[in-house]
Design a protein around this motif. Structure first.
Motif, PDB file in Angstrom:
ATOM      1  N   MET A 204       0.829  -1.200   0.000  1.00  0.00           N
ATOM      2  CA  MET A 204       0.000   0.000   0.000  1.00  0.00           C
ATOM      3  C   MET A 204       0.869   1.258   0.000  1.00  0.00           C
ATOM      4  O   MET A 204       0.604   2.230  -0.709  1.00  0.00           O
ATOM      5  N   LYS A 205       1.951   1.224   0.772  1.00  0.00           N
ATOM      6  CA  LYS A 205       2.850   2.378   0.872  1.00  0.00           C
ATOM      7  C   LYS A 205       3.543   2.654  -0.472  1.00  0.00           C
ATOM      8  O   LYS A 205       3.756   3.809  -0.844  1.00  0.00           O
ATOM      9  N   ALA A 206       3.886   1.575  -1.199  1.00  0.00           N
ATOM     10  CA  ALA A 206       4.527   1.737  -2.510  1.00  0.00           C
ATOM     11  C   ALA A 206       3.612   2.506  -3.459  1.00  0.00           C
ATOM     12  O   ALA A 206       4.059   3.343  -4.249  1.00  0.00           O
ATOM     13  N   SER A 207       2.330   2.230  -3.363  1.00  0.00           N
ATOM     14  CA  SER A 207       1.357   2.936  -4.187  1.00  0.00           C
ATOM     15  C   SER A 207       1.140   4.365  -3.688  1.00  0.00           C
ATOM     16  O   SER A 207       1.101   5.323  -4.467  1.00  0.00           O
ATOM     17  N   LEU A 208       1.020   4.507  -2.366  1.00  0.00           N
ATOM     18  CA  LEU A 208       0.764   5.828  -1.775  1.00  0.00           C
ATOM     19  C   LEU A 208       1.882   6.826  -2.054  1.00  0.00           C
ATOM     20  O   LEU A 208       1.630   8.013  -2.213  1.00  0.00           O
ATOM     21  N   GLU A 209       3.117   6.335  -2.112  1.00  0.00           N
ATOM     22  CA  GLU A 209       4.251   7.229  -2.368  1.00  0.00           C
ATOM     23  C   GLU A 209       4.113   7.934  -3.718  1.00  0.00           C
ATOM     24  O   GLU A 209       4.587   9.050  -3.898  1.00  0.00           O
ATOM     25  N   LEU A 210       3.458   7.252  -4.653  1.00  0.00           N
ATOM     26  CA  LEU A 210       3.228   7.843  -5.969  1.00  0.00           C
ATOM     27  C   LEU A 210       2.020   8.781  -5.969  1.00  0.00           C
ATOM     28  O   LEU A 210       1.971   9.739  -6.739  1.00  0.00           O
ATOM     29  N   LEU A 211       1.059   8.496  -5.081  1.00  0.00           N
ATOM     30  CA  LEU A 211      -0.196   9.246  -5.090  1.00  0.00           C
ATOM     31  C   LEU A 211      -0.202  10.459  -4.173  1.00  0.00           C
ATOM     32  O   LEU A 211      -0.846  11.471  -4.479  1.00  0.00           O
ATOM     33  N   THR A 212       0.514  10.380  -3.040  1.00  0.00           N
ATOM     34  CA  THR A 212       0.442  11.437  -2.030  1.00  0.00           C
ATOM     35  C   THR A 212       0.791  12.829  -2.567  1.00  0.00           C
ATOM     36  O   THR A 212       0.075  13.796  -2.280  1.00  0.00           O
ATOM     37  N   PRO A 213       1.872  12.977  -3.372  1.00  0.00           N
ATOM     38  CA  PRO A 213       2.177  14.323  -3.893  1.00  0.00           C
ATOM     39  C   PRO A 213       1.045  14.885  -4.752  1.00  0.00           C
ATOM     40  O   PRO A 213       0.770  16.089  -4.717  1.00  0.00           O
ATOM     41  N   LEU A 214       0.379  14.020  -5.493  1.00  0.00           N
ATOM     42  CA  LEU A 214      -0.722  14.458  -6.350  1.00  0.00           C
ATOM     43  C   LEU A 214      -1.939  14.840  -5.526  1.00  0.00           C
ATOM     44  O   LEU A 214      -2.652  15.793  -5.836  1.00  0.00           O
ATOM     45  N   LEU A 215      -2.167  14.080  -4.447  1.00  0.00           N
ATOM     46  CA  LEU A 215      -3.286  14.388  -3.553  1.00  0.00           C
ATOM     47  C   LEU A 215      -3.073  15.740  -2.892  1.00  0.00           C
ATOM     48  O   LEU A 215      -3.983  16.552  -2.780  1.00  0.00           O
TER      49      LEU A 215
END
Length: 216
Positions: A69-80
């Motif tokens: 989940m963290k591997a995915s979140l690292e890509l999404l968090t800056p965009l969020l």
């Protein structure tokens, strides 16, 4: 939105490489980061929690699912962050002063991130001033404290007293956890809740975030 159920499966099975690959492909296809989290990631972590509660999953499975989940979140968090996406709540988390244990704390932090919370991880051996300072930065914060030693768990009460002295106690919620703790201890020190494991911690944080939202 296209079907990215592979992301759900990757998190459920703890495949961090696949989780990152599917997330990258989804973003290249202009997928909405918030929808990826709401439709695939949060449901996957909820299912991980359900399986843990039913003794189908154990701590190792929780850890690898959280890593995926963290591997995915690292890509999404800056965009969020750039898009101003609404989060489930804000949690400041740390292991109290004198305690260097972090496996449980890290797992809870990852599970909370997977559930859509903004998580500020203060690390280990955190002085009470740091908890207070981080809670002061934004009203409506949940302060989550961890301890694995009977000699350090008493420091949780000191943090709660410091929040009170700073005039913040009514503006935050406090949750605690760790092997030597009990619900009775949490109540005695004035915490708002206790969780025995990471799955319970997510449910408790959701409850406390709802309380903060209604009292705002």
């Amino acid at each position: 939105m296209a079907d990215y159920s592979q992301l759900y499966d990757a998190i459920l099975n703890g495949d961090h490489r696949l989780a990152a690959e599917v997330t990258k492909a989804a973003l290249e296809a202009q997928a909405d980061p918030s929808e990826l989290i709401a439709k695939y990631m949060i449901p996957a972590m909820n299912e991980v929690g359900n399986r843990f509660a039913c003794n189908e999953y154990f701590v190792p499975e929780l850890l690898i699912a959280a890593r995926a989940m963290k591997a995915s979140l690292e890509l999404l968090t800056p965009l969020l962050a750039a898009g101003g996406a609404k989060r489930a709540g804000r949690v400041v988390i740390g292991t109290v002063k004198g305690d260097l244990h972090d496996i449980g704390k890290n797992l809870v932090a990852s599970m909370l991130e997977g559930a859509g919370f903004e998580v500020i991880d203060l690390g280990v051996d955190v002085p009470l001033e740091k908890f207070v300072e981080s809670a002061r930065e934004k009203e409506g914060t949940i302060v989550a404290m961890s301890a694995l030693l009977t000699t350090t768990m008493t420091n949780m009460k000191s943090v709660i007293e410091a929040l009170q002295s700073a005039g913040l106690r009514d503006k935050v919620r406090v949750m605690v956890g760790g092997a030597p703790l009990t619900p009775q201890f949490a109540s005695q020190i004035g915490a708002d809740g206790y969780s025995e494991n990471a799955t319970e911690a997510v449910a408790l944080a959701r409850k406390l975030a709802a309380e903060l939202a209604t009292s705002a």
